[in-house]
Design an enzyme around this catalytic site. Structure first.
Site, PDB file in Angstrom:
ATOM      1  N   ASP A 225      16.602  30.274 -21.118  1.00 37.67           N
ATOM      2  CA  ASP A 225      15.265  30.766 -21.424  1.00 37.67           C
ATOM      3  C   ASP A 225      14.190  29.831 -20.882  1.00 37.67           C
ATOM      4  O   ASP A 225      14.345  28.607 -20.898  1.00 37.67           O
ATOM      5  CB  ASP A 225      15.122  30.893 -22.948  1.00 37.67           C
ATOM      6  CG  ASP A 225      13.764  31.389 -23.365  1.00 37.67           C
ATOM      7  OD1 ASP A 225      13.454  32.557 -23.081  1.00 37.67           O
ATOM      8  OD2 ASP A 225      13.007  30.602 -23.982  1.00 37.67           O
ATOM      9  N   GLU A 257      16.106  32.303 -16.440  1.00 42.05           N
ATOM     10  CA  GLU A 257      14.909  33.134 -16.494  1.00 42.05           C
ATOM     11  C   GLU A 257      13.754  32.394 -15.818  1.00 42.05           C
ATOM     12  O   GLU A 257      13.258  31.392 -16.342  1.00 42.05           O
ATOM     13  CB  GLU A 257      14.525  33.445 -17.944  1.00 42.05           C
ATOM     14  CG  GLU A 257      13.311  34.353 -18.032  1.00 42.05           C
ATOM     15  CD  GLU A 257      12.424  34.077 -19.233  1.00 42.05           C
ATOM     16  OE1 GLU A 257      11.641  34.977 -19.585  1.00 42.05           O
ATOM     17  OE2 GLU A 257      12.506  32.982 -19.808  1.00 42.05           O
TER      18      GLU A 257
END
Length: 495
Positions: A225, A257
């Site tokens: 993330d 990400e």
């Protein structure tokens, strides 16, 4: 520059304080082992599965285990991305929004989705069903405020008992103001979240201890993330030194990400593993929303990453809430866009299956204490995108055509396309409001009768949905209803 949806959402809770009355403080976590001497990270692992990844967003562990056995394994899905499994903050006063799970409090495996034992049982059940588990890893930051965690851990901002203290966070104790300043993006705070000093040996070793704990339970990979908020070398050092997945001799698969912008490119992180290609979401989702499919033959040429390093999606939990070009709410247009992604040879496809919402901040269905309710496709509160007939059928298509080249492209210059994947599969997609009537298509498929996997499957030697004949010269003739499709593959060919 606008903040990502998650950042905007967290801003609403950045100053929330959850009463700690009656809470029990969790036992202190063991001291992480000393960090090893820096070494060159090994080559990143390639996506190890043939079937697509499906993000079972906010699904509880027991429900994922059941879904792996009943649907995901049998339908050909390759891996499940699970929501962050670590202890997270409880935002009771905000009605437990979805984004509280992205605010770690400790690395105990105790979340609103279940405990350590349930998590381990889920991993085992899915692995037994042929479905790998990829955990959503939050390693850039800790929780934004003084509160209590899902395992009962009380903490203050910058002080997380038994794990991190003030010295383990960056000195820039303010929100990111200038997204064009790369140093600020990597060292200041994403809307109040305590920004970890990931260059620190101690922080790296603590995070590796957590991730290796997950690997020891059978986790095969990680979605990382908020990667652009960390330098590439920090991400590489953390994930490059992880243990092998037990019983496989393979390193965990990692995809990162990265919401690319003027200051940060996706390619900066490609040396650490695969990277999310947000440009794909924009181009393909827009094409299916507007019914302009003909230009998608060259979609790979418009991307910044090579196919073997791109993770692609039509929507994910962030874009559903911030850039809803297409979501589950768009019906067949959404299903057909996912069918294209699963059929076209670019990137590793990632699907999402989550819960119904009107409020973009809303958390999943839960009891009064915020514990997530069991997920089931018979419960309308859970959307179950993965079980929609077109998407479920195309998961097996994707698995069957892996490695086959793009062949026999056809389009009508507008909203109808057809293409093959060598001699392994062929798909026709009609995004127009009128049917395709008895159109002939040249394919590279062997002659025979094939089940249309968008409308059914091959079971007990017969098709549960439509069937299409391919002649000795590779031609098929079929009709395709408006806003529908037909997909054939070698694994669904009648003998």
């Amino acid at each position: 520059m606008p903040l990502p949806a998650y950042a905007l959402a967290v801003a609403l809770a950045a100053t929330s304080v959850v009463p700690a009355a009656g809470a029990m403080t969790a036992p202190a976590a063991p001291e992480p082992a000393a960090a090893p001497e820096p070494a060159a990270a090994p080559e990143p692992a390639a996506a190890p599965v043939a079937g697509p990844i499906v993000q079972m967003f906010q699904w509880p562990w027991d429900s994922i285990a059941q879904e792996c056995r009943s649907t995901l394994g049998p339908k050909g899905f390759g891996a499940v991305q699970v929501s962050p499994p670590q202890e997270h903050v409880r935002l009771d006063g905000e009605d437990h929004p979805w984004y509280q799970d992205y605010q770690p409090v400790s690395y105990q495996l105790e979340s609103r989705r279940g405990n350590r034992e349930q998590f381990a049982a889920m991993v085992s059940a899915c692995n037994d069903a042929g479905v790998q588990i990829y955990a959503d890893a939050v390693v850039n930051h800790m929780a934004a405020s003084d509160a209590i965690g899902s395992a009962g851990t009380t903490h203050e901002k910058y002080v997380y008992p038994g794990l991190y203290s003030d010295a383990d966070f960056h000195d820039c104790r303010r929100d990111i103001a200038n997204y064009d300043d790369k140093d600020e993006v990597r060292n200041c705070e994403l809307v109040g979240l305590s920004d970890l000093a990931t260059e620190s040996d101690y922080v790296r070793s603590a995070e590796q201890a957590y991730l290796n704990d997950l690997i020891s339970l059978g986790v095969s990979g990680f979605r990382v993330d908020g990667v652009k908020h960390m330098p590439p070398e920090d991400v590489g050092a953390i994930f490059g030194g992880l243990d092998e997945v037990p019983g496989t001799g393979a390193r965990p698969y990692v995809f990162q990400e990265v919401i690319a912008d003027q200051a940060t490119s996706a390619g900066e992180y490609a040396g650490n593993g695969d990277v999310t290609e947000f440009a794909y979401h924009h181009e393909v989702s827009e094409a299916f929303k507007n019914g302009s499919l003909a230009g998608l033959e060259d979609v790979a040429d418009h991307m910044t990453l090579p196919s073997e390093q791109a993770v692609v999606f039509i929507d994910n939990h962030d874009t559903q809430r911030s850039e809803p070009t297409l979501t589950y709410k768009d019906g067949t247009a959404y299903d057909l866009a996912n069918a294209f992604m699963l059929a076209f040879p670019y990137g590793t496809p990632q699907l999402i299956s989550g819960f119904a919402f009107d409020d973009p901040d809303a958390g999943p269905p839960a009891d009064s204490e915020g514990r997530t309710s069991p997920a089931s496709c018979s419960d309308q509160a859970w959307v179950c995108e993965h079980a929609r007939p077109i998407i479920a059928g195309m998961a097996g298509f994707h698995r069957e055509v892996q490695g086959a080249e793009l062949t026999n492209w056809w389009d009508d210059g507008s909203g109808r396309v057809a293409f093959g994947r060598g001699d392994a599969g062929f798909v026709v997609l009609n995004r127009e409001d009128a049917a395709i009537e008895q159109q002939s298509f040249q394919t590279s498929l062997p002659a025979g009768t094939y089940c249309d996997v968008m409308s059914g499957s091959l079971q007990d030697g017969s098709c549960t949905g439509g069937a299409v004949d391919v002649n000795e010269d590779g031609w098929l003739t079929t009709s395709v209803p408006a806003n529908s499709g037909v997909a054939l593959h070698a694994g669904a060919k009648l003998s």
